[in-house]
Design a protein around this motif. Sequence first.
Motif, PDB file in Angstrom:
ATOM      1  N   ASP A  44       0.934  -1.283   0.022  1.00 17.34           N
ATOM      2  CA  ASP A  44       0.121   0.113  -0.070  1.00 17.34           C
ATOM      3  C   ASP A  44       0.869   1.255   0.145  1.00 17.34           C
ATOM      4  OD1 ASP A  44      -2.301  -1.652   2.303  1.00 17.34           O
ATOM      5  OD2 ASP A  44      -2.270  -1.443   0.262  1.00 17.34           O
ATOM      6  N   PHE A  45       0.262   2.144  -0.628  1.00 17.60           N
ATOM      7  CA  PHE A  45       1.163   3.525  -0.736  1.00 17.60           C
ATOM      8  C   PHE A  45       1.102   4.285   0.610  1.00 17.60           C
ATOM      9  CE2 PHE A  45       2.490   7.539  -2.394  1.00 17.60           C
ATOM     10  CZ  PHE A  45       1.660   8.298  -2.008  1.00 17.60           C
ATOM     11  N   VAL A  46       2.181   4.861   1.105  1.00 13.89           N
ATOM     12  CA  VAL A  46       2.197   5.490   2.247  1.00 13.89           C
ATOM     13  C   VAL A  46       2.263   7.109   2.054  1.00 13.89           C
ATOM     14  CG1 VAL A  46       3.348   6.037   4.393  1.00 13.89           C
ATOM     15  CG2 VAL A  46       2.986   3.586   3.438  1.00 13.89           C
ATOM     16  N   ALA A  47       3.354   7.487   1.274  1.00 13.05           N
ATOM     17  CA  ALA A  47       3.727   8.709   1.204  1.00 13.05           C
ATOM     18  C   ALA A  47       4.777   8.689  -0.036  1.00 13.05           C
ATOM     19  CB  ALA A  47       4.279   9.492   2.407  1.00 13.05           C
ATOM     20  N   ALA A  48       4.945  10.014  -0.628  1.00 11.63           N
ATOM     21  CA  ALA A  48       5.746  10.260  -1.754  1.00 11.63           C
ATOM     22  C   ALA A  48       6.066  11.784  -1.758  1.00 11.63           C
ATOM     23  CB  ALA A  48       5.182   9.894  -3.175  1.00 11.63           C
ATOM     24  N   ILE A  49       7.394  12.334  -2.075  1.00 16.43           N
ATOM     25  CA  ILE A  49       7.892  13.420  -2.232  1.00 16.43           C
ATOM     26  C   ILE A  49       8.571  13.761  -3.616  1.00 16.43           C
ATOM     27  CG2 ILE A  49      10.208  12.985  -1.111  1.00 16.43           C
ATOM     28  CD1 ILE A  49       9.845  15.709   0.056  1.00 16.43           C
ATOM     29  N   ARG A  50       8.051  14.761  -4.269  1.00 19.06           N
ATOM     30  CA  ARG A  50       8.747  15.022  -5.689  1.00 19.06           C
ATOM     31  C   ARG A  50      10.412  15.885  -5.087  1.00 19.06           C
ATOM     32  NH1 ARG A  50       6.629  15.810 -10.398  1.00 19.06           N
ATOM     33  NH2 ARG A  50       4.410  15.827  -9.721  1.00 19.06           N
ATOM     34  N   ARG A  51      11.086  15.399  -5.948  1.00 12.66           N
ATOM     35  CA  ARG A  51      12.629  15.855  -5.640  1.00 12.66           C
ATOM     36  C   ARG A  51      12.568  17.514  -5.644  1.00 12.66           C
ATOM     37  NH1 ARG A  51      17.869  14.096  -5.351  1.00 12.66           N
ATOM     38  NH2 ARG A  51      19.491  15.499  -5.927  1.00 12.66           N
ATOM     39  N   SER A  52      12.004  18.025  -7.159  1.00 15.81           N
ATOM     40  CA  SER A  52      11.990  19.178  -7.377  1.00 15.81           C
ATOM     41  C   SER A  52      10.709  19.858  -6.903  1.00 15.81           C
ATOM     42  CB  SER A  52      11.938  19.409  -9.028  1.00 15.81           C
ATOM     43  OG  SER A  52      11.725  20.902  -9.356  1.00 15.81           O
ATOM     44  N   GLY A  53      11.049  20.815  -6.030  1.00 14.73           N
ATOM     45  CA  GLY A  53       9.850  21.646  -5.227  1.00 14.73           C
ATOM     46  C   GLY A  53       9.351  21.160  -3.952  1.00 14.73           C
ATOM     47  N   GLY A  54       9.452  19.756  -3.676  1.00 20.96           N
ATOM     48  CA  GLY A  54       9.337  19.095  -2.670  1.00 20.96           C
ATOM     49  C   GLY A  54       7.908  18.881  -2.419  1.00 20.96           C
ATOM     50  N   SER A  55       6.982  18.804  -3.428  1.00 19.31           N
ATOM     51  CA  SER A  55       5.377  18.475  -3.183  1.00 19.31           C
ATOM     52  C   SER A  55       5.276  17.037  -2.445  1.00 19.31           C
ATOM     53  CB  SER A  55       4.704  18.523  -4.551  1.00 19.31           C
ATOM     54  OG  SER A  55       4.840  19.611  -4.974  1.00 19.31           O
ATOM     55  N   THR A  56       4.462  17.034  -1.674  1.00 19.38           N
ATOM     56  CA  THR A  56       4.293  15.957  -0.672  1.00 19.38           C
ATOM     57  C   THR A  56       2.811  15.156  -1.040  1.00 19.38           C
ATOM     58  OG1 THR A  56       3.417  16.979   1.045  1.00 19.38           O
ATOM     59  CG2 THR A  56       5.865  16.390   0.951  1.00 19.38           C
ATOM     60  N   TYR A  57       2.850  13.970  -0.922  1.00 17.82           N
ATOM     61  CA  TYR A  57       1.292  13.345  -1.156  1.00 17.82           C
ATOM     62  C   TYR A  57       1.302  12.041   0.030  1.00 17.82           C
ATOM     63  CZ  TYR A  57       2.366  15.573  -5.531  1.00 17.82           C
ATOM     64  OH  TYR A  57       2.802  16.614  -6.672  1.00 17.82           O
ATOM     65  N   TYR A  58       0.231  11.764   0.385  1.00 17.77           N
ATOM     66  CA  TYR A  58       0.048  10.753   1.398  1.00 17.77           C
ATOM     67  C   TYR A  58      -1.243   9.945   1.041  1.00 17.77           C
ATOM     68  CZ  TYR A  58       3.186  13.774   4.143  1.00 17.77           C
ATOM     69  OH  TYR A  58       4.169  14.404   4.377  1.00 17.77           O
ATOM     70  N   GLY A  59      -0.956   8.594   1.536  1.00 13.59           N
ATOM     71  CA  GLY A  59      -2.268   7.883   1.801  1.00 13.59           C
ATOM     72  C   GLY A  59      -3.164   8.472   2.780  1.00 13.59           C
ATOM     73  N   ASP A  60      -4.445   7.918   2.456  1.00 12.44           N
ATOM     74  CA  ASP A  60      -5.575   8.552   3.482  1.00 12.44           C
ATOM     75  C   ASP A  60      -5.339   8.036   4.851  1.00 12.44           C
ATOM     76  OD1 ASP A  60      -8.047   8.021   0.897  1.00 12.44           O
ATOM     77  OD2 ASP A  60      -6.832   9.657   1.289  1.00 12.44           O
ATOM     78  N   SER A  61      -4.988   6.737   5.203  1.00 12.17           N
ATOM     79  CA  SER A  61      -4.664   6.206   6.370  1.00 12.17           C
ATOM     80  C   SER A  61      -3.731   6.723   7.476  1.00 12.17           C
ATOM     81  CB  SER A  61      -4.539   4.859   6.448  1.00 12.17           C
ATOM     82  OG  SER A  61      -3.482   4.491   5.616  1.00 12.17           O
ATOM     83  N   VAL A  62      -2.603   7.671   6.635  1.00 11.87           N
ATOM     84  CA  VAL A  62      -1.798   8.197   7.452  1.00 11.87           C
ATOM     85  C   VAL A  62      -1.711   9.838   7.338  1.00 11.87           C
ATOM     86  CG1 VAL A  62      -0.315   6.158   6.870  1.00 11.87           C
ATOM     87  CG2 VAL A  62       0.090   8.205   5.434  1.00 11.87           C
ATOM     88  N   LYS A  63      -2.616  10.467   6.742  1.00  8.17           N
ATOM     89  CA  LYS A  63      -2.762  11.901   6.670  1.00  8.17           C
ATOM     90  C   LYS A  63      -2.865  12.379   8.036  1.00  8.17           C
ATOM     91  CE  LYS A  63      -4.629  12.494   2.063  1.00  8.17           C
ATOM     92  NZ  LYS A  63      -5.862  12.903   1.352  1.00  8.17           N
ATOM     93  N   GLY A  64      -2.166  13.410   8.404  1.00 12.43           N
ATOM     94  CA  GLY A  64      -2.150  14.128   9.642  1.00 12.43           C
ATOM     95  C   GLY A  64      -1.384  13.466  10.570  1.00 12.43           C
ATOM     96  N   ARG A  65      -0.762  12.264  10.388  1.00 16.33           N
ATOM     97  CA  ARG A  65       0.065  11.427  11.549  1.00 16.33           C
ATOM     98  C   ARG A  65       1.466  11.026  10.981  1.00 16.33           C
ATOM     99  NH1 ARG A  65      -1.113   6.415  12.705  1.00 16.33           N
ATOM    100  NH2 ARG A  65      -1.939   5.787  10.589  1.00 16.33           N
ATOM    101  N   PHE A  66       1.781  11.058   9.739  1.00 20.47           N
ATOM    102  CA  PHE A  66       2.997  10.842   8.972  1.00 20.47           C
ATOM    103  C   PHE A  66       3.512  12.054   8.060  1.00 20.47           C
ATOM    104  CE2 PHE A  66       3.000   5.978   8.678  1.00 20.47           C
ATOM    105  CZ  PHE A  66       2.610   5.837   9.931  1.00 20.47           C
ATOM    106  N   SER A  67       4.563  12.450   8.122  1.00 20.49           N
ATOM    107  CA  SER A  67       5.394  13.079   7.260  1.00 20.49           C
ATOM    108  C   SER A  67       6.626  12.825   6.579  1.00 20.49           C
ATOM    109  CB  SER A  67       5.690  14.441   8.227  1.00 20.49           C
ATOM    110  OG  SER A  67       6.185  15.407   7.434  1.00 20.49           O
ATOM    111  N   ILE A  68       6.559  13.070   5.218  1.00 25.21           N
ATOM    112  CA  ILE A  68       7.698  12.891   4.519  1.00 25.21           C
ATOM    113  C   ILE A  68       8.496  14.120   4.359  1.00 25.21           C
ATOM    114  CG2 ILE A  68       6.244  13.191   2.227  1.00 25.21           C
ATOM    115  CD1 ILE A  68       8.028  10.330   1.328  1.00 25.21           C
ATOM    116  N   SER A  69       9.981  13.640   4.321  1.00 28.10           N
ATOM    117  CA  SER A  69      10.457  14.983   3.796  1.00 28.10           C
ATOM    118  C   SER A  69      12.050  14.504   2.984  1.00 28.10           C
ATOM    119  CB  SER A  69      11.059  15.671   5.263  1.00 28.10           C
ATOM    120  OG  SER A  69      11.853  15.001   5.941  1.00 28.10           O
TER     121      SER A  69
END
Length: 122
Positions: A44-69
């Motif tokens: 299952d997808f958890v999170a992802a980050i784009r190298r250029s610009g640093g945009s982040t994306y999260y799976g619904d079950s982890v939003k607000g609890r997990f942070s990708i950097s």
Amino acid sequence: QVQLVESGGGLVQAGGSLRLSCAASGGTFSVMGWFRQAPGKGRDFVAAIRRSGGSTYYGDSVKGRFSISGDNAKNTVYLQMNSLRPEDTAVYLCAADTGAIVSRSRYDYDYWGQGTQVTVSS
């Protein structure tokens, strides 16, 4: 040769925190992400980050609890996991892609790490 090496997994009580790291070598990737796989379940997808610009994306079950950097200079991404729950227990795998689109599908990532176990006790 591309390598993704995860670290930081372990055993933690519910409500606790862990920080995972993924160090990449052998290439530069436009997108890096985290997936997880529990026994007998899909990846299952958890999170992802784009190298250029640093945009982040999260799976619904982890939003607000997990942070990708990410640290582009170190070619490393991190996953800060807070308010952990027993249902977060899984092997967490780092993934990397050279494409332009940030995908939530495991099939769109070209490179994978071996994974690190995260166990959350109740």
